[in-house]
Design an enzyme around this catalytic site. Structure first.
Site, PDB file in Angstrom:
ATOM      1  N   LYS A 111       0.860  -1.192   0.000  1.00  0.00           N
ATOM      2  CA  LYS A 111       0.000   0.000   0.000  1.00  0.00           C
ATOM      3  C   LYS A 111       0.886   1.227   0.000  1.00  0.00           C
ATOM      4  O   LYS A 111       2.015   1.193   0.489  1.00  0.00           O
ATOM      5  CB  LYS A 111      -0.890   0.017   1.243  1.00  0.00           C
ATOM      6  CG  LYS A 111      -2.148   0.844   1.085  1.00  0.00           C
ATOM      7  CD  LYS A 111      -3.234   0.115   0.310  1.00  0.00           C
ATOM      8  CE  LYS A 111      -4.479   0.929   0.124  1.00  0.00           C
ATOM      9  NZ  LYS A 111      -5.583   0.118  -0.406  1.00  0.00           N
TER      10      LYS A 111
HETATM   11  P1  NAD Z   1     -12.851   7.682  -3.386  1.00  0.00           P
HETATM   12  O1  NAD Z   1     -11.855   8.728  -3.166  1.00  0.00           O
HETATM   13  O2  NAD Z   1     -13.328   7.416  -4.771  1.00  0.00           O
HETATM   14  O3  NAD Z   1     -14.156   7.975  -2.488  1.00  0.00           O
HETATM   15  C1  NAD Z   1     -14.115   8.171  -1.104  1.00  0.00           C
HETATM   16  C2  NAD Z   1     -15.456   8.744  -0.681  1.00  0.00           C
HETATM   17  O4  NAD Z   1     -15.531   8.776   0.736  1.00  0.00           O
HETATM   18  C3  NAD Z   1     -15.678  10.172  -1.164  1.00  0.00           C
HETATM   19  O5  NAD Z   1     -17.011  10.300  -1.602  1.00  0.00           O
HETATM   20  C4  NAD Z   1     -15.453  11.007   0.095  1.00  0.00           C
HETATM   21  O6  NAD Z   1     -16.157  12.228   0.059  1.00  0.00           O
HETATM   22  C5  NAD Z   1     -16.003  10.064   1.130  1.00  0.00           C
HETATM   23  N1  NAD Z   1     -15.598  10.329   2.498  1.00  0.00           N
HETATM   24  C6  NAD Z   1     -14.383  10.663   2.972  1.00  0.00           C
HETATM   25  N2  NAD Z   1     -14.440  10.848   4.304  1.00  0.00           N
HETATM   26  C7  NAD Z   1     -15.723  10.608   4.668  1.00  0.00           C
HETATM   27  C8  NAD Z   1     -16.429  10.608   5.895  1.00  0.00           C
HETATM   28  N3  NAD Z   1     -15.821  10.915   7.031  1.00  0.00           N
HETATM   29  N4  NAD Z   1     -17.743  10.297   5.876  1.00  0.00           N
HETATM   30  C9  NAD Z   1     -18.377  10.003   4.728  1.00  0.00           C
HETATM   31  N5  NAD Z   1     -17.756   9.965   3.559  1.00  0.00           N
HETATM   32  C10 NAD Z   1     -16.462  10.271   3.520  1.00  0.00           C
HETATM   33  O7  NAD Z   1     -12.254   6.359  -2.716  1.00  0.00           O
HETATM   34  P2  NAD Z   1     -12.662   4.833  -2.969  1.00  0.00           P
HETATM   35  O8  NAD Z   1     -11.706   4.263  -3.927  1.00  0.00           O
HETATM   36  O9  NAD Z   1     -14.123   4.736  -3.214  1.00  0.00           O
HETATM   37  O10 NAD Z   1     -12.302   4.215  -1.547  1.00  0.00           O
HETATM   38  C11 NAD Z   1     -13.242   4.162  -0.480  1.00  0.00           C
HETATM   39  C12 NAD Z   1     -12.877   3.007   0.432  1.00  0.00           C
HETATM   40  O11 NAD Z   1     -12.881   1.803  -0.333  1.00  0.00           O
HETATM   41  C13 NAD Z   1     -11.492   3.098   1.062  1.00  0.00           C
HETATM   42  O12 NAD Z   1     -11.538   2.500   2.346  1.00  0.00           O
HETATM   43  C14 NAD Z   1     -10.658   2.254   0.143  1.00  0.00           C
HETATM   44  O13 NAD Z   1      -9.479   1.776   0.775  1.00  0.00           O
HETATM   45  C15 NAD Z   1     -11.636   1.169  -0.158  1.00  0.00           C
HETATM   46  N6  NAD Z   1     -11.319   0.380  -1.339  1.00  0.00           N
HETATM   47  C16 NAD Z   1     -11.229   0.963  -2.572  1.00  0.00           C
HETATM   48  C17 NAD Z   1     -10.897   0.179  -3.657  1.00  0.00           C
HETATM   49  C18 NAD Z   1     -10.847   0.724  -5.054  1.00  0.00           C
HETATM   50  O14 NAD Z   1     -10.640  -0.069  -5.977  1.00  0.00           O
HETATM   51  N7  NAD Z   1     -11.045   2.007  -5.272  1.00  0.00           N
HETATM   52  C19 NAD Z   1     -10.651  -1.190  -3.494  1.00  0.00           C
HETATM   53  C20 NAD Z   1     -10.768  -1.754  -2.228  1.00  0.00           C
HETATM   54  C21 NAD Z   1     -11.107  -0.946  -1.160  1.00  0.00           C
END
Ligand code: NAD
Length: 421
Positions: A111
């Protein structure tokens, strides 16, 4: 681990090690193996300068951590966020090791992160920061060594800059050095939706076991980015009603269902879900606690804690986010009979299709979206039912079951390779 006084005091790395310890204990892991798997293999911290638009120079801090490489090269996303810490990146890297093992893809966990709020930077500054950060961590990176991907606030455009930067250094185009790229640069069909799609496959698997009819189910989603927004859209495709969503600016609620496509368009235009016409404004905390069948945390770590777990009303918590639930909250939810689909299983669709992307790039191949989704479903279903079987056999919650599966696979691989020299 740290005492739980509220989300701000929780340390994701302490949580990750605690979860590992529980599994190691249950598996009766050899003490030497415990010591090896409890720590990351490599941690790189970089401080690097970036030319800003106003002519000044800023120095940013970034990290890349590789947790365990026994089953293959490191794999894991890169996060841009003002609150990134080395401990957070270590936790996320360890979770990637277990995630790849749960779904049985040949990677170890990695990561990365940069301490920055990219929303405060221009596109040019984000590009400069991305290219310099990738250069700094390139001593660890490569298609056979460590393959980054998107995470919070990193996009296909940023993956393109990473790939281009690496390719410029080696002198030829290396698509397989990073996944989550646009299709035009060797990205995979279905990668953008994969995390959410995998999450929804596990919900579809869980629903009949819990007597939930998805066509009548209500859903709340915390986080409206890549994982959360698309999970909400896919739940609507399943016939469910999404009644609450939130982003970092706040939440919205509508008892008879939000039009998710329109909320997406609203967010695109206004940069927030808040203010969506016809919806009631609620706080981020309230989104987690609304009366619903399925709760999808899809934002950041430590959102469901000992403080609020007792007020969660959902029957299913599907962790699209990494680490949204603390160990104390896990116990409370388990005792309440909430069925939790743990992050290392629930959001593994993202890394699984990243793996497909890497395989396609290495083979100069391109699969159709139907092929990608069918292969993803097969892997998610198998991992889900294997985890359920361990959970029932060992009488443990789904998180511990997923850990038992994953840690055993990683320990077996690490043990078979033996200690070098
Ligand atoms: P992203 O940046 O596309 O979206 C994150 C979202 O969370 C945004 O809408 C942001 O406004 C919101 N957010 C941030 N802080 C917040 C809070 N306190 N309360 C409510 N909403 C809040 O990111 P993503 O890729 O969607 O990642 C989100 C989660 O999913 C993370 O934990 C990430 O590690 C996990 N994840 C993502 C992927 C991927 O392929 N993108 C894969 C596995 C896990």
């Amino acid at each position: 681990m740290t005492t739980e006084k509220g989300a701000a005091t929780l340390n994701a790395w302490a949580v990750a090690q605690h979860q590992f310890d529980l599994a190691a204990e249950k598996l009766g892991l050899d003490p030497g193996m415990r010591k090896v798997l409890r720590e990351p293999r490599r941690e790189l911290t970089v401080h690097f300068p970036v030319h800003m638009d106003d002519g000044s120079v800023q120095v940013y801090t970034g990290y890349r951590v590789q947790h365990n490489l026994s089953r293959g090269p490191a794999k894991g996303g890169i996060r841009y966020h003002q609150d990134v810490t080395l401990d957070e990146v270590k936790a996320l890297a360890m979770w990637m090791t277990w995630k790849c093992a749960v779904v049985g893809i040949p990677y170890g966990g990695g990561k990365g992160g940069v301490v920055v709020d990219p929303k405060k930077l221009s596109a040019k500054e984000v590009e400069a920061l991305s290219r310099r950060y990738f250069t700094e961590i390139s001593i660890l990176i490569g298609p056979e060594r460590d393959i980054p991907a998107p995470d919070v606030n990193t996009t296909p455009q940023i993956m393109s800059w990473f790939m281009d930067t690496y390719s410029m250094h080696v002198g030829y185009t290396v698509p397989a050095v990073v996944t989550g790229k646009p299709i035009s640069l060797g990205g995979s069909e279905g990668r953008n939706e994969a995390t959410a799609r995998g999450c929804v496959y596990t919900i579809v698997d869980a629903a009949p076991r819990l007597g939930i009819d998805l066509k009548k189910a209500t859903v709340a989603v915390q986080g409206f980015g890549n994982a959360g927004r698309i999970a909400a859209e896919l739940m609507v495709e399943e016939g469910s009603t999404v009644i609450a969503v939130s982003d970092s600016t706040g939440g919205i609620f509508k008892a008879d269902g939000l039009d998710i496509a329109r909320v997406g368009a609203w967010k695109k235009e206004h940069g927030t879900v808040v203010g969506f016409p016809g919806a009631k404004e609620i706080s981020n905390a309230e989104v987690l606690e609304v009366e619903c069948d399925i709760l999808i945390p899809a934002a950041l770590e430590n959102q469901i804690t000992g403080q609020n777990a007792g007020r969660i009303k959902a029957k299913v918590v599907a962790e699209a986010a990494n680490g949204p639930t603390t160990p104390e909250a896990d116990e409370i939810l388990y005792e309440k009979g909430v069925f939790l689909i743990p992050d290392i299983l629930c959001n593994a669709g993202g890394v699984t299709v990243s793996y497909f992307e890497w395989v396609q790039d290495l083979n100069r191949d391109h699969w159709s979206e139907a092929v990608v989704n069918a292969k993803l479903k097969e892997i998610m279903d198998r991992a889900f039912f294997e985890t359920v079987a361990v959970s029932e056999r060992e009488k443990v919650n789904m998180r511990t079951a997923a850990y038992l599966l994953a840690v055993k696979r990683v320990a077996d691989a690490t043990g078979m390779r033996g200690l070098y020299p």
